[in-house]
Design an enzyme around this catalytic site. Structure first.
Site, mmCIF file in Angstrom:
data_model
loop_
_atom_site.group_PDB
_atom_site.id
_atom_site.type_symbol
_atom_site.label_atom_id
_atom_site.label_comp_id
_atom_site.label_asym_id
_atom_site.label_seq_id
_atom_site.Cartn_x
_atom_site.Cartn_y
_atom_site.Cartn_z
ATOM 1 N N LEU A 143 0.812 -1.214 0.000
ATOM 2 C CA LEU A 143 0.000 0.000 0.000
ATOM 3 C C LEU A 143 0.846 1.266 0.000
ATOM 4 C CD1 LEU A 143 -2.844 -0.932 2.508
ATOM 5 C CD2 LEU A 143 -3.152 -0.323 0.107
ATOM 6 N N ASP A 155 13.987 3.194 10.844
ATOM 7 C CA ASP A 155 13.737 1.913 11.494
ATOM 8 C C ASP A 155 12.699 2.147 12.576
ATOM 9 O OD1 ASP A 155 13.727 -0.455 12.865
ATOM 10 O OD2 ASP A 155 15.909 -0.638 13.015
ATOM 11 N N ASN A 193 2.282 4.850 7.425
ATOM 12 C CA ASN A 193 1.781 3.610 6.837
ATOM 13 C C ASN A 193 2.550 2.381 7.282
ATOM 14 O OD1 ASN A 193 0.676 1.818 4.486
ATOM 15 N ND2 ASN A 193 2.883 1.902 4.126
ATOM 16 N N TYR A 214 -2.528 -6.849 17.595
ATOM 17 C CA TYR A 214 -2.738 -6.025 16.404
ATOM 18 C C TYR A 214 -3.887 -5.039 16.644
ATOM 19 C CZ TYR A 214 -4.312 -4.948 11.625
ATOM 20 O OH TYR A 214 -4.724 -4.316 10.485
ATOM 21 N N LYS A 228 -3.973 -0.782 16.749
ATOM 22 C CA LYS A 228 -4.890 0.069 15.992
ATOM 23 C C LYS A 228 -5.737 0.940 16.921
ATOM 24 C CE LYS A 228 -3.787 -1.314 11.851
ATOM 25 N NZ LYS A 228 -3.155 -0.423 10.884
ATOM 26 N N VAL A 233 -6.696 -6.054 1.594
ATOM 27 C CA VAL A 233 -6.061 -5.705 0.324
ATOM 28 C C VAL A 233 -5.166 -6.851 -0.113
ATOM 29 C CG1 VAL A 233 -4.587 -4.056 -0.869
ATOM 30 C CG2 VAL A 233 -6.118 -3.273 0.940
ATOM 31 N N THR A 286 -1.979 -8.077 -1.846
ATOM 32 C CA THR A 286 -0.684 -7.570 -2.290
ATOM 33 C C THR A 286 0.309 -8.684 -2.600
ATOM 34 O OG1 THR A 286 -0.004 -7.354 0.030
ATOM 35 C CG2 THR A 286 -0.891 -5.390 -1.054
#
Length: 349
Positions: A29, A83, A110, A220, A224, A255, A257
């Site tokens: 992305l 990093d 991102n 995770y 978020k 998505v 990828t």
């Protein structure tokens, strides 16, 4: 079962003369968002990457893109080292940007990761919350295996605070707001704090660093959730009325990828079918990032977008007394932590 279609970027969206930074911009992305910024005629696009070699490869790919060559052949495309696993690298990145980038119109946070084992970062914090410089990893929940871009929290927060004055000064020069955006996720509502609450006098950093409270199935989501917490805090620091910097976060959805090549053989056919039915093409997923950072106005300030629509009440906990207390505690504590590496950030406490 498929994801809702994302419409084309609104006609007239024009980034002529503008500068954008994309963390994790060498793949997935992030790379596609950088490409789309260039097709919108951005004058300068900087991708933040850990590997210089991958940065060079990404720059070559962007320069070779036929649409970029046609619409914006003279754009400056660069890679700066970053990093996300290390606060000091974030400090060095901010200093490099300040010394070499006189104007900044878009900062798109991102890059990040999700891993399913407890690890500590170079800065000593749990790694998913700190940030690891990869555009994606596999996320396994109890019911589904999916892939999303994970934007991890702590180093991105330091970078955002460090570059906020540059974003503000650019907005003042332009006479129009700039954008500071994070890739978020609708999965933030499944965070762990309702089941494993922070103790009244406890440290949120210690809570998430504690291996006893760590759960691979929710970390995770916790990262978020923390993105939402910090977006709200940043929006208040900027000012909620006529903001000079529009701060928001968005969910790109599922998505595709091409990362499934690393999955176990037995799982590849299942994921292939699932993605064919449900996943967005990377170009479509990236349009959600472009919409939030180049097309959305001040109505999205401090807000979360899904399918390019501003959502409210996405995390009820944050609107409760316990959530508000947590938000205030987390902000002060993380500013104090970042200030150990960049003392000037203490003014945001």
């Amino acid at each position: 079962m498929g994801a809702l279609p994302i419409p084309p970027t609104p006609p007239g969206t024009d980034l002529t003369g503008k500068t954008a930074i994309v963390t994790g911009g060498n793949a997935g992305l992030g790379l596609e968002a950088a490409r789309q910024y260039l097709t919108l005629k951005a004058a300068r696009v900087i991708i933040a990457v850990r590997s210089p070699a991958k940065g060079k490869e990404a720059i070559a790919e962007l320069k070779a893109d036929p649409t970029v060559q046609k619409l914006n052949p003279n754009a400056a495309i660069e890679a700066f080292p970053l990093d996300l696993d290390d606060f000091q690298s974030g400090v060095d990145f901010v200093r490099k940007v300040k010394s070499e980038v006189p104007e900044l119109d878009i900062l798109l946070n991102n890059g990040g990761t999700n891993i399913l084992k407890y690890h500590k970062s170079a800065s000593g914090h749990e790694r998913v919350m700190q940030g690891l410089p990869l555009s994606a990893r596999i996320l396994v929940t109890r019911t589904l295996l999916i892939r999303e871009t994970a934007v991890n929290v702590y180093t991105h927060f330091l970078i955002s605070l460090g570059l906020l004055p540059l974003l503000i000064s650019t907005a003042e020069r332009r006479g129009a707001p700039t954008h500071l955006s994070f890739v978020g996720s609708s999965m933030q509502s499944s965070h762990s704090l309702t089941k494993k609450p922070l103790t009244p006098n406890g440290s949120f950093l210690e809570h998430f660093d504690d291996q006893k409270t760590y759960d691979a199935m929710t970390r995770y989501q916790d990262s978020k959730f923390m993105v939402n917490v910090l977006v709200r805090g940043l929006a208040k620091v900027v000012g909620e009325e006529n903001p000079k910097v529009i701060v928001n976060h968005m969910c790109p959805g599922l998505v595709y990828t091409g990362f499934d090549k690393n999955l176990p053989l037995w799982l590849k056919p299942l994921m292939y079918i699932y993605r064919r039915v449900s996943a967005r093409h990377v170009s479509e997923g990236a349009r959600t990032l472009i919409h939030a950072t180049a097309a959305e106005g001040s109505e999205s300030h401090g807000k979360f977008l899904s399918n390019n629509i501003i959502r409210s009440g996405e995390v009820p906990f944050l609107d409760e007394a316990a959530g508000k207390a947590f938000t205030e505690k987390a902000w002060k504590e993380l500013v104090a932590e970042c200030s150990k590496f960049e003392p000037g950030l203490s003014r945001y406490a």
